[in-house]
Write an enzyme that holds these catalytic residues in place. Structure first.
Site, PDB file in Angstrom:
ATOM      1  N   HIS A 359      24.388 -13.830 -36.801  1.00 58.54           N
ATOM      2  CA  HIS A 359      23.468 -13.638 -35.673  1.00 58.54           C
ATOM      3  C   HIS A 359      22.082 -13.186 -36.080  1.00 58.54           C
ATOM      4  O   HIS A 359      21.284 -12.826 -35.218  1.00 58.54           O
ATOM      5  CB  HIS A 359      24.020 -12.587 -34.707  1.00 58.54           C
ATOM      6  CG  HIS A 359      25.264 -12.990 -34.007  1.00 58.54           C
ATOM      7  ND1 HIS A 359      25.274 -13.604 -32.783  1.00 58.54           N
ATOM      8  CD2 HIS A 359      26.560 -12.886 -34.376  1.00 58.54           C
ATOM      9  CE1 HIS A 359      26.519 -13.841 -32.416  1.00 58.54           C
ATOM     10  NE2 HIS A 359      27.325 -13.417 -33.376  1.00 58.54           N
ATOM     11  N   LYS A 547      14.770  -6.749 -23.173  1.00 51.98           N
ATOM     12  CA  LYS A 547      15.611  -6.974 -24.346  1.00 51.98           C
ATOM     13  C   LYS A 547      15.557  -5.721 -25.208  1.00 51.98           C
ATOM     14  O   LYS A 547      14.777  -4.812 -24.939  1.00 51.98           O
ATOM     15  CB  LYS A 547      15.126  -8.184 -25.143  1.00 51.98           C
ATOM     16  CG  LYS A 547      13.614  -8.165 -25.423  1.00 51.98           C
ATOM     17  CD  LYS A 547      13.153  -9.396 -26.154  1.00 51.98           C
ATOM     18  CE  LYS A 547      12.919 -10.601 -25.262  1.00 51.98           C
ATOM     19  NZ  LYS A 547      13.818 -11.693 -25.517  1.00 51.98           N
ATOM     20  N   ARG A 548      16.367  -5.693 -26.269  1.00 53.40           N
ATOM     21  CA  ARG A 548      16.255  -4.578 -27.202  1.00 53.40           C
ATOM     22  C   ARG A 548      14.834  -4.468 -27.750  1.00 53.40           C
ATOM     23  O   ARG A 548      14.136  -5.466 -27.873  1.00 53.40           O
ATOM     24  CB  ARG A 548      17.239  -4.786 -28.366  1.00 53.40           C
ATOM     25  CG  ARG A 548      18.662  -4.462 -27.996  1.00 53.40           C
ATOM     26  CD  ARG A 548      18.794  -3.007 -27.649  1.00 53.40           C
ATOM     27  NE  ARG A 548      18.760  -2.215 -28.854  1.00 53.40           N
ATOM     28  CZ  ARG A 548      19.759  -1.461 -29.281  1.00 53.40           C
ATOM     29  NH1 ARG A 548      20.868  -1.361 -28.565  1.00 53.40           N
ATOM     30  NH2 ARG A 548      19.681  -0.777 -30.396  1.00 53.40           N
ATOM     31  N   LYS A 553      10.495  -8.628 -32.047  1.00 51.91           N
ATOM     32  CA  LYS A 553      10.494  -9.134 -30.668  1.00 51.91           C
ATOM     33  C   LYS A 553       9.119  -8.956 -30.020  1.00 51.91           C
ATOM     34  O   LYS A 553       8.836  -9.516 -28.970  1.00 51.91           O
ATOM     35  CB  LYS A 553      11.570  -8.447 -29.839  1.00 51.91           C
ATOM     36  CG  LYS A 553      13.003  -8.764 -30.311  1.00 51.91           C
ATOM     37  CD  LYS A 553      14.038  -8.095 -29.434  1.00 51.91           C
ATOM     38  CE  LYS A 553      15.445  -8.136 -30.009  1.00 51.91           C
ATOM     39  NZ  LYS A 553      16.166  -9.397 -29.730  1.00 51.91           N
ATOM     40  N   THR A 655      19.072 -14.742 -25.713  1.00 52.80           N
ATOM     41  CA  THR A 655      19.900 -15.221 -24.602  1.00 52.80           C
ATOM     42  C   THR A 655      19.273 -14.834 -23.262  1.00 52.80           C
ATOM     43  O   THR A 655      19.562 -15.467 -22.252  1.00 52.80           O
ATOM     44  CB  THR A 655      21.339 -14.665 -24.684  1.00 52.80           C
ATOM     45  OG1 THR A 655      21.276 -13.297 -25.072  1.00 52.80           O
ATOM     46  CG2 THR A 655      22.162 -15.441 -25.682  1.00 52.80           C
ATOM     47  N   LYS A 659      19.056 -16.826 -19.492  1.00 52.23           N
ATOM     48  CA  LYS A 659      19.342 -16.234 -18.180  1.00 52.23           C
ATOM     49  C   LYS A 659      18.120 -16.370 -17.274  1.00 52.23           C
ATOM     50  O   LYS A 659      18.228 -16.683 -16.099  1.00 52.23           O
ATOM     51  CB  LYS A 659      19.720 -14.754 -18.346  1.00 52.23           C
ATOM     52  CG  LYS A 659      21.014 -14.566 -19.127  1.00 52.23           C
ATOM     53  CD  LYS A 659      21.185 -13.134 -19.641  1.00 52.23           C
ATOM     54  CE  LYS A 659      22.298 -13.065 -20.679  1.00 52.23           C
ATOM     55  NZ  LYS A 659      22.298 -11.821 -21.463  1.00 52.23           N
TER      56      LYS A 659
HETATM   57  C1  F58 Z   1      21.447 -10.941 -31.465  1.00 51.75           C
HETATM   58  N1  F58 Z   1      21.853  -9.925 -32.394  1.00 51.75           N
HETATM   59  C2  F58 Z   1      20.267 -11.744 -31.964  1.00 51.75           C
HETATM   60  N2  F58 Z   1      22.635  -7.802 -32.878  1.00 51.75           N
HETATM   61  O1  F58 Z   1      19.201 -10.883 -32.264  1.00 51.75           O
HETATM   62  C3  F58 Z   1      19.856 -12.713 -30.861  1.00 51.75           C
HETATM   63  O2  F58 Z   1      18.825 -13.550 -31.298  1.00 51.75           O
HETATM   64  C4  F58 Z   1      21.047 -13.562 -30.469  1.00 51.75           C
HETATM   65  O3  F58 Z   1      20.742 -14.325 -29.339  1.00 51.75           O
HETATM   66  C5  F58 Z   1      22.245 -12.687 -30.141  1.00 51.75           C
HETATM   67  O4  F58 Z   1      22.538 -11.819 -31.219  1.00 51.75           O
HETATM   68  C6  F58 Z   1      23.499 -13.492 -29.861  1.00 51.75           C
HETATM   69  O5  F58 Z   1      23.701 -14.433 -30.864  1.00 51.75           O
HETATM   70  C7  F58 Z   1      22.277  -8.725 -31.944  1.00 51.75           C
HETATM   71  O6  F58 Z   1      22.368  -8.500 -30.747  1.00 51.75           O
HETATM   72  C8  F58 Z   1      23.036  -6.532 -32.624  1.00 51.75           C
HETATM   73  O7  F58 Z   1      23.078  -6.066 -31.503  1.00 51.75           O
HETATM   74  C9  F58 Z   1      23.438  -5.701 -33.800  1.00 51.75           C
HETATM   75  C10 F58 Z   1      24.831  -5.139 -33.599  1.00 51.75           C
HETATM   76  C11 F58 Z   1      25.227  -4.254 -34.735  1.00 51.75           C
HETATM   77  C12 F58 Z   1      24.243  -3.172 -34.960  1.00 51.75           C
HETATM   78  C13 F58 Z   1      22.846  -3.722 -35.150  1.00 51.75           C
HETATM   79  C14 F58 Z   1      22.435  -4.598 -33.989  1.00 51.75           C
END
Ligand code: F58
Length: 808
Positions: A359, A547-548, A553, A655, A659
């Site tokens: 990811h 978003k985060r 970003k 994502t 949405k």
């Molecule tokens: C996200 N990753 C990607 N990671 O940033 C985003 O582009 C993508 O659409 C999404 O995954 C789904 O494929 C993401 O959300 C985390 O939240 C990590 C989890 C573990 C700790 C660090 C952040």
């Protein structure tokens, strides 16, 4: 539809009975808390019954089971979702009104289960819903954290984190399954022994922890199929309780073992600074892997006996990012140490069963564990990983002229660390990225060497989101309008949204869209007033970035745009903008200082702009605290501009872009992640693209010829001024200046190219908001977006996984 109640009267009778059984009181005497729990219990009982019927059927038909291992499932609230999927939402809503309450009043009593950080966790939740819809026997395997993602409050502009005690009251959807608990061992010594002339291995000693599963039903749309999300809680074995200490009155000591065991499932992603946090995270990873694998094999054995060669035929194990990377080694361990298989047999089974999704391309996010931490905690697993690594090295084509480079990049053990991504790839038969560009970057850059060795493993699965939650549920007025034209078929098959293209020239329809958007904006405006006290104008453009928070970003770029507009409104009498509300929401990791400073900057700009009467009728800035699934649904449906502005090449997919597209917001974005596919499907004329492309970013960074001071000097009036305002008094009123952000831009040479993309971004925004003036044309663009968003339903994504990876 699976009719779980005969009719409204039947529902009311049964609901009243449930309230009585639960509380001993009549419905009228109960508050909304009790009413919610009884309603949830009533629905959950039905769901569980269907789930057990499904189980029997799967057992009888020998359907292949897919297990999705993810440390995060950001499921949010479920009541509304269950009602929609059972096809009883309107009926229940009517019945509740008759009974003197409302669905909305009860719904908000449900904890918003935040067992995830962001996109990755929410994707897993969307997959649960879509896999059920597609009739796949699909099981989520995750952790039951006692505390989910922290609650965010804003104090003087700063993010403050509070514990999310979501289990304070019971969680009505889960059922505890102590009979299926699994013992998991940490530490100890790996010792060999001889059995039937073979050397075997076992673990002596160590700390034994009990993993207890809780099952949450996942109802398919139509209500016919119910799958399961299984989450594990860590508990002590009885022998961790120190009776002697207790009798001495030393209660802390008596419970020390218990506390240590329970810590494993206490909290989502403990900050990984320091050895202590690290060990806990690694324990979480192993616990849910070991418990999950054990329960998979138990089910397999019951149904198919011990012919393990058949495992890949009946079981697929998917690993969501590298957090479950130990699935391969753990399956090896059980097959060899407990079932007596030889290495080669076991390896063949493992690599045919396990698959992996990446990811992220950020190097700092590719997990690595110091061997000094890993080996003592999981001695036998480490041995197996060491052997996997050795055999992988041996298989290396040493005639390859670049083999040294390859050797280093693909190593599983390197520089004193276990590299989880490389381990995941070697153990899997499939490796996928989450959008076309992302997969291309994996193949050509991040995992280039692996791709050269095994190109057949690599494939793309562009993400999707469940349109039933994020359009049907989140946006009732628009959904009604859509259904009035094309029927309800789109709920089942999102590609039917395409039929909306017939209405692009239907003025009445376009105006009805505008009215629906207005209704949603008013709803959001009320929520903003309640949560922040800020009054926003629902007739202004709602420009949304939710978003985060992360440097790549580029929320910083967005707030720079706002600062620039503010400056120009004050200084240039000829400058006008379409009235706009800039809406931000999202959390920053607790230890991520830069991201938290950007949150503070946004709130500081909001503080100044919103109280400046000179600009108030034109711009407002809002930071909505505590972004989570429930308020996300309010925000997406009210959005008109979807800000997707990451530095090209950095966002794997995104994502929220999907949405927002579904809800008719126009993407203002870079050619990054799934934005590219959104632009292709909606049509370039129905999105607004700006900024450097990924190859341009790579070339610029390689050239070494980017200097942020050049950007600053080339436009001191606008861009340079924004940079200076970080450290002067313009926005410092709330809680001081922003020196670290300035340092990042100017001293660290602006790693994310905020200054570089600034002008093309602001210009694109101005052109886009200009277009807003033509209501019909704007809504036509919006309609093209919704009509072409069917591709981004996670139903499609999950079908691709099923057909091309899991073969289920
Ligand atoms: C996200 N990753 C990607 N990671 O940033 C985003 O582009 C993508 O659409 C999404 O995954 C789904 O494929 C993401 O959300 C985390 O939240 C990590 C989890 C573990 C700790 C660090 C952040």
């Amino acid at each position: 539809m699976n009719q779980i109640f005969k009719d409204k009267q039947d529902f009311i009778t049964q609901y009243r009975a449930m309230v009585r059984a639960n509380t001993g009181k009549e419905f009228e005497l109960c508050g909304s808390h009790d009413r919610f729990y009884a309603l949830a219990e009533l629905i959950a009982t039905r769901a569980r019954r269907i789930a057990s019927e499904n189980e029997l059927e799967i057992e009888n038909t020998g359907q292949k089971r897919v297990y999705y291992f993810s440390l995060e499932f950001l499921i949010g609230r479920l009541l509304d979702n269950y009602l929609l999927n059972f096809g009883i939402r309107d009926m229940v809503s009517d019945a509740l009104k008759e009974m003197g309450t409302t669905l909305e009043e009860l719904e908000i009593r449900e904890p918003d289960a935040a067992l995830g950080n962001g996109g990755l966790g929410r994707l897993a939740a969307c997959f649960l819903a879509s896999a059920a819809h597609e009739g796949i026997a699909f099981y989520g395997n995750g952790m039951r954290y006692e505390y989910g993602l922290f609650k965010q409050e804003i104090v003087d502009g700063r993010q403050v984190e509070l514990a999310d005690n979501w289990l304070k009251h019971d969680y009505p959807w889960e059922s505890r399954r102590p009979e299926s608990a699994v013992e998991v061992v940490f530490g100890g010594t790996s010792v060999s022994y001889e059995k039937d002339g073979r050397t075997m291995w076992r673990i002596d000693g160590g700390q034994k922890i009990l993993a207890v599963p809780y099952d949450i039903p996942v109802v398919a749309y139509g209500g016919k199929l119910v799958n399961k999300l299984r989450v594990w809680k860590a508990e002590p074995n009885e022998d961790l309780f120190d009776l002697d200490a207790f009798n001495r009155g030393d209660y802390a000591q008596a419970n020390a073992g218990r506390a240590e065991a329970e810590a494993i499932s206490t909290i989502l992603y403990p900050a990984d600074a320091g050895e202590h946090g690290k060990i806990l995270r690694l324990k979480q990873e192993y616990l849910f892997v070991a418990a999950g694998i054990n329960s998979i094999l138990r089910t397999f054995r019951k149904e198919h006996g011990s012919d393990w060669k058949l495992l890949p035929e009946y079981v697929a194990i998917h690993t969501n990012d590298t957090h479950p990377a130990m699935c391969g080694p753990e399956l090896m361990r059980v097959l060899m140490d407990e079932e007596g298989l030889e290495w080669d047999e076991a390896w063949d089974i493992v690599t045919k069963t396990v698959s992996f999704t990446n990811h992220t391309v950020l190097p700092e996010a590719l997990e690595k564990w110091p061997i000094t931490t890993f080996k003592p905690l999981l001695p036998r697993l480490y041995q197996i990983i060491d052997e996997i690594a050795r055999r992988f090295r041996e298989s290396f084509p040493s005639d390859n002229p670049e083999w040294r480079e390859m050797f280093q990049k693909t190593a599983i053990l390197w520089d004193g660390e276990v590299r989880m991504a490389n381990l995941s790839i070697v153990c899997s038969h499939s490796v996928n990225g989450v959008a076309e560009l992302h997969t291309k970057i994996l193949k050509e850059q991040v995992f280039k060497e692996f791709y050269e060795l095994t190109p057949e493993k690599f494939n793309n699965k562009t993400n999707g989101v469940t349109h039933r939650r994020f359009l049907a549920e989140a946006n009732p007025s628009y959904s009604k309008l859509i259904t009035s034209k094309i029927g309800t078929g789109w709920l089942d098959d999102a590609m039917e949204l395409k039929k909306l293209e017939d209405y692009v020239d239907d003025e009445d329809f376009l105006l009805a869209m505008a009215a629906s958007k207005r209704e949603n904006k008013e709803r959001l405006a009320r929520y903003i007033k309640e949560t922040t006290g800020i009054v926003v104008d629902p007739s202004s453009v709602f420009d949304v970035q939710v978003k985060r928070f992360h440097a790549y970003k580029r929320q910083l770029l967005n707030i720079f745009k706002v600062m620039d507009i503010y400056n120009r409104l004050l200084d240039d009498p000829d400058f006008t903008v379409r009235p706009t509300t800039f809406i931000f929401s999202g959390k920053a990791a607790q230890s991520y200082y830069f991201a938290k400073e950007v949150i503070r900057l946004i709130n500081s700009v909001a503080d100044v702009v919103n109280s400046d009467e000179r600009v108030n009728d034109r711009i407002k800035v809002v930071f909505i605290p505590n972004f989570r699934v429930s308020n996300a649904q309010l925000i997406y449906s009210a959005a008109e501009i979807s800000e997707q502005i990451s530095t090209a090449g950095q966002e794997a997919s995104g994502t929220s872009n999907m949405k927002l597209m579904m809800n008719g917001a126009i993407t203002l974005g870079t050619l990054d992640g799934a934005n590219i596919e959104i632009a292709d499907l909606a049509g370039r004329e129905n999105v607004k693209i700006f900024g450097l492309t990924e190859p341009e970013v790579v070339a610029l960074q390689k050239s070494g010829h980017y200097f942020s001071w050049d950007e600053y000097n080339a436009d001191r009036d606008r861009l340079g001024r924004c940079v200076d305002e970080l450290t002067d008094s313009t926005f410092s009123r709330l809680s001081g200046t922003f020196d670290s952000i300035r340092r990042e831009l100017m001293d660290n040479n602006d790693h994310d190219l905020v200054l570089k993309d600034f002008h093309s971004y602001v210009q694109a925004w101005e052109e886009l908001t200009e277009a807003y003036g033509d209501t019909l044309a704007w809504n036509r663009m919006a309609l093209h977006n919704t009509a072409n968003s069917g591709h981004f339903s996670s139903d499609r994504t999950i079908r691709e996984y099923r057909d091309e990876i899991w073969h289920a």
